[in-house]
Motif scaffolding. Sequence first.
Motif, mmCIF file in Angstrom:
data_model
loop_
_atom_site.group_PDB
_atom_site.id
_atom_site.type_symbol
_atom_site.label_atom_id
_atom_site.label_comp_id
_atom_site.label_asym_id
_atom_site.label_seq_id
_atom_site.Cartn_x
_atom_site.Cartn_y
_atom_site.Cartn_z
ATOM 1 N N THR A 34 0.882 -1.022 -0.030
ATOM 2 C CA THR A 34 0.062 0.158 -0.165
ATOM 3 C C THR A 34 0.801 1.178 0.193
ATOM 4 O O THR A 34 0.483 2.282 -0.795
ATOM 5 C CB THR A 34 -0.954 0.241 1.112
ATOM 6 O OG1 THR A 34 -1.785 -1.101 1.163
ATOM 7 C CG2 THR A 34 -1.909 1.014 1.168
ATOM 8 N N LEU A 35 1.769 1.258 0.787
ATOM 9 C CA LEU A 35 2.886 2.462 0.781
ATOM 10 C C LEU A 35 3.541 2.543 -0.458
ATOM 11 O O LEU A 35 3.783 3.822 -0.979
ATOM 12 C CB LEU A 35 3.845 2.030 1.964
ATOM 13 C CG LEU A 35 3.478 2.261 3.251
ATOM 14 C CD1 LEU A 35 4.243 1.807 4.373
ATOM 15 C CD2 LEU A 35 2.982 3.828 3.608
ATOM 16 N N GLY A 38 1.453 4.302 -3.222
ATOM 17 C CA GLY A 38 1.295 5.630 -3.197
ATOM 18 C C GLY A 38 2.694 6.117 -2.757
ATOM 19 O O GLY A 38 2.950 7.220 -2.017
ATOM 20 N N GLN A 41 4.425 9.786 -1.207
ATOM 21 C CA GLN A 41 3.245 10.487 -0.883
ATOM 22 C C GLN A 41 2.617 9.916 0.543
ATOM 23 O O GLN A 41 3.014 8.854 0.823
ATOM 24 C CB GLN A 41 2.153 10.719 -2.094
ATOM 25 C CG GLN A 41 2.515 10.850 -3.284
ATOM 26 C CD GLN A 41 1.503 10.893 -4.281
ATOM 27 O OE1 GLN A 41 0.256 11.252 -4.049
ATOM 28 N NE2 GLN A 41 1.558 10.059 -5.412
ATOM 29 N N VAL A 43 0.297 8.251 2.546
ATOM 30 C CA VAL A 43 -0.890 7.343 2.774
ATOM 31 C C VAL A 43 -1.706 7.551 3.698
ATOM 32 O O VAL A 43 -1.044 7.446 5.081
ATOM 33 C CB VAL A 43 -0.534 5.819 2.257
ATOM 34 C CG1 VAL A 43 -1.589 5.368 2.231
ATOM 35 C CG2 VAL A 43 0.368 5.821 0.969
ATOM 36 N N SER A 44 -2.978 7.996 3.943
ATOM 37 C CA SER A 44 -3.466 8.353 5.123
ATOM 38 C C SER A 44 -3.930 7.320 5.842
ATOM 39 O O SER A 44 -3.628 5.973 5.528
ATOM 40 C CB SER A 44 -4.837 8.951 4.500
ATOM 41 O OG SER A 44 -5.751 7.834 4.293
ATOM 42 N N GLU A 47 -6.674 5.102 4.958
ATOM 43 C CA GLU A 47 -6.725 4.160 3.637
ATOM 44 C C GLU A 47 -5.732 3.009 4.316
ATOM 45 O O GLU A 47 -6.123 1.843 3.816
ATOM 46 C CB GLU A 47 -5.759 4.912 2.584
ATOM 47 C CG GLU A 47 -5.588 3.944 1.368
ATOM 48 C CD GLU A 47 -4.845 4.636 0.186
ATOM 49 O OE1 GLU A 47 -4.408 3.935 -0.676
ATOM 50 O OE2 GLU A 47 -4.782 5.950 0.058
ATOM 51 N N LEU A 48 -4.707 3.040 5.018
ATOM 52 C CA LEU A 48 -4.011 1.917 5.552
ATOM 53 C C LEU A 48 -4.799 0.973 6.052
ATOM 54 O O LEU A 48 -4.483 -0.276 6.247
ATOM 55 C CB LEU A 48 -2.791 2.382 5.972
ATOM 56 C CG LEU A 48 -1.741 3.228 5.446
ATOM 57 C CD1 LEU A 48 -0.764 4.046 6.363
ATOM 58 C CD2 LEU A 48 -1.047 2.100 4.615
ATOM 59 N N ARG A 51 -6.927 -0.978 4.067
ATOM 60 C CA ARG A 51 -6.296 -2.133 3.107
ATOM 61 C C ARG A 51 -5.811 -3.203 4.205
ATOM 62 O O ARG A 51 -5.910 -4.411 3.554
ATOM 63 C CB ARG A 51 -4.964 -1.258 2.577
ATOM 64 C CG ARG A 51 -5.191 -0.379 1.653
ATOM 65 C CD ARG A 51 -5.610 -0.639 0.240
ATOM 66 N NE ARG A 51 -6.068 0.504 -0.667
ATOM 67 C CZ ARG A 51 -7.387 1.211 -0.669
ATOM 68 N NH1 ARG A 51 -8.469 0.353 -0.277
ATOM 69 N NH2 ARG A 51 -7.602 1.935 -1.583
ATOM 70 N N GLY A 93 -0.750 10.308 8.447
ATOM 71 C CA GLY A 93 -0.381 8.861 7.764
ATOM 72 C C GLY A 93 1.226 8.718 7.636
ATOM 73 O O GLY A 93 1.938 9.120 8.483
ATOM 74 N N LEU A 95 4.751 7.702 4.773
ATOM 75 C CA LEU A 95 5.124 7.544 3.354
ATOM 76 C C LEU A 95 6.187 6.946 3.379
ATOM 77 O O LEU A 95 7.142 7.052 4.501
ATOM 78 C CB LEU A 95 5.312 9.303 3.282
ATOM 79 C CG LEU A 95 6.011 9.462 2.108
ATOM 80 C CD1 LEU A 95 5.910 11.195 1.695
ATOM 81 C CD2 LEU A 95 7.618 9.705 2.093
#
Length: 260
Positions: A34-35, A38, A41, A43-44, A47-48, A51, A93, A95
């Motif tokens: 997931t990281l 993105g 950038q 990653v909120s 979102e994490l 996922r 988040g 990054l």
Amino acid sequence: MHGPVFRVLGPLEATVNGCRVTVPAGKQRTLLATLLLGANQVVSLDELTERLWDDEPPRRPRGALHTYVTRLRQMLDRHGSGTGDLIHTSAAGYLIEVSDLDLTRFRRLVSEARTASERGDLASESDALTEGLALWRGPVLHDVRSDSLHRDVVPSLTEEHLRALDRRQEVDLALGRHARLVGELRALTARYPLHERFWRHLMLALHGCGRSAEALEAYGMASACLRDRLGVCPGPETRDLHTAILRGAPPMSARPERKV
């Protein structure tokens, strides 16, 4: 010393100092994937959390997430001192700082292909797309367990791949490279039987090789597949191509209109 190399266009891979990093199946693998999707950038946290846990987050997802990030940093550090520092924390988040990622390289090559197209250099466009497509090693992140990732993210990446593949075939047809495309397109129409443009490209490639009877057979197969699975007929472009081949039109090339 070699910088970290990450791959997401297929199974998840991480290499540090030339050595493959074994990423444990489960939450750490999902977190890293997931990281990387993105990369560079933030990653909120939301979102994490989605996922990693889909619709069943733990009672304290922020603390659980912090634990997995710590473990991921430690795992990367074991393969190269300071590698874990690539993962940064912010209030919003996390990054991961990445300089060598296959997805980034693919998109850069697609951009180079677009630039070549704009100046009318089809050969260079084909070369850039071919190089980018070679980075794909199979279905995106098929070894990462995350329903939401495969539902919300992977389909758009797969579509990027198909658009680039479709465009490269279109350009190669315009360059008269019919013979080299036939085998590839037969495999693709078998794998993606509902992707009508692959059938049309196969018809063009076969007709361009002087194999018009096989091109007509391909049209029949496409028609049957679309009718049986979707209840529709081929679109007007495919029907017009079929008519042209029936009338004995000379071999033609696809018009390479920029779509990628």
